[in-house]
Scaffold this active site. Structure first.
Site, short mmCIF file in Angstrom:
data_model
loop_
_atom_site.label_atom_id
_atom_site.label_comp_id
_atom_site.label_asym_id
_atom_site.label_seq_id
_atom_site.Cartn_x
_atom_site.Cartn_y
_atom_site.Cartn_z
N SER A 123 0.83 -1.21 0.00
CA SER A 123 0.00 0.00 0.00
C SER A 123 0.86 1.25 0.00
CB SER A 123 -0.85 -0.04 1.26
OG SER A 123 -1.41 1.22 1.52
N TYR A 148 -2.10 -1.52 11.05
CA TYR A 148 -2.34 -1.97 9.67
C TYR A 148 -1.18 -1.52 8.77
CZ TYR A 148 -3.66 -1.63 4.84
OH TYR A 148 -3.62 -1.71 3.47
N LYS A 152 2.03 -3.71 6.69
CA LYS A 152 2.45 -3.67 5.28
C LYS A 152 3.95 -3.36 5.18
CE LYS A 152 -1.43 -4.76 3.46
NZ LYS A 152 -1.58 -6.12 2.90
#
Ligand code: UDP
Length: 333
Positions: A123, A148, A152
């Site tokens: 992302s 979150y 990543k």
């Protein structure tokens, strides 16, 4: 055959359609933690092709080995992960447990099964709040502002470290803001409960499921005061995954991060205005205070994807918004 983890999810399902269109065979692993079996039926309806499917949690390594024995897997696209920024702040261990352990298992699996083609769902969150936009793949990777986002960043690092000790070709696809839905209207973004993301919220207001769209912040240092994002059609994004799998077949034996966006920044108000123009429906909105953790502006330099993968986004903002609306109108219940 390509193993697609999280294949029943929003981006996964669109990617499978594009893989099948290019005559790849597909095996899906999903535990339906945030998706539905019906997405897989819709894919078969759209493509007229069948997919193999295993319902399981990737944290169970022994089961992963056992259940996939009969399949000849050439490459893996790893989508399976939790994705809510807000929830991750309240349940960090849930996020690290799922997102990191599933990745470790899938990499061990890759080694055990001698698979050398790997695509990871990353992302633009890895860039945090960038000083210079557009961001390129050489822009600084930040510390991460939510569990979150960190999952990543750590995920990319795990892949890099593993690649230094074991030979395989990997691409970390750094998505900007995927929106829109397949032209059939059969698959799309279908969050359970109150949407966190802008587009499903807009379409739910348009259809009357929600009363008012809250725009988070109207006092940013941007042309109209609302945040800028690089929105990309999910079908364009899906096609990039097929190109990444094809590129990895060249056995470059590296890990390559690649931005996937359009290279354009659109503001929240532009999204609302364009949605109204395309659908002729007025969106009831209110400008509220900023949402914690939002970066004011980000969009990508997406020239590397063109250079390496021969891929660039084709579909317009109008296509994104009309397809999202078309999907919302098709959702039963
Ligand atoms: N946004 C908004 N209202 C909402 C959801 C999102 O104003 O109900 C804004 C948000 O502040 C951001 C943009 O829409 O500027 C995109 O947010 P989203 O959550 O879709 O993606 P993000 O960029 O945070 O990953």
């Amino acid at each position: 055959m390509i193993l697609v983890t999280g294949g029943a999810g929003y981006i996964g399902s669109h990617t499978i359609v594009e893989l099948l269109n290019k005559n790849f065979e597909v095996l899906v692993i999903d535990n339906f933690s945030n998706s539905e079996l019906s997405a897989l039926n819709s894919i078969e309806k759209i493509t007229g092709k069948s997919i193999s499917f295993i319902e399981m949690d990737l944290r169970n390594y022994d089961l992963l080995i056992e259940k996939t024995k009969e399949f000849d897997i050439e490459g893996i696209i790893h989508f399976a992960a939790y994705k809510s920024v807000g929830e991750s702040v309240f349940e960090p261990l849930k996020y690290y447990d799922n997102n990191i352990n599933s990745l470790i298992n899938i990499l061990n699996f890759l080694k055990e099964r001698s698979i050398s083609n790997f695509v990871f769902s990353s992302s633009c969150t890895v860039y945090g709040s960038p000083e210079i936009i557009p961001v390129t793949e050489k822009s600084e990777v930040k510390k991460g502002e939510s569990p979150y986002g960190k999952s990543k960043i750590i995920g990319e690092e795990i892949i890099n470290d593993f690649n230094a000790s074991h030979t395989f070709s990997a691409i970390n696809l750094r998505y900007f803001n995927p929106i829109g839905a397949h032209s059939s209207g059969l698959i799309g973004d279908k969050p359970s409960g109150k949407p966190n993301n802008l587009l499903p919220f807009v379409t739910q207001v348009a259809i009357g499921k929600r009363e008012v769209l809250s725009i988070f912040g109207g006092d940013y240092d941007t042309p109209d005061g609302t945040c800028l994002r690089d929105y990309i059609h999910v079908t364009d994004l899906a096609k990039a995954h097929v190109s990444a799998i094809e590129y990895n077949r060249k056995n470059h034996n590296k890990v390559i991060p690649i931005n996937l966006g359009t290279g354009n920044g659109s503001s929240v108000l532009e999204i609302v205005n364009t949605f109204e123009k395309v659908t002729k429906i007025k969106i009831n909105f209110k400008i509220n205070p900023r949402r914690k953790g939002d970066v004011p502006a980000i969009f990508g330099d997406c020239s590397l994807s063109k250079k390496l993968l021969g891929w660039e986004a084709q579909l317009s903002l109008e296509d994104m918004l009309s397809s999202a609306w078309n999907f919302e109108k098709n959702i039963k219940n």
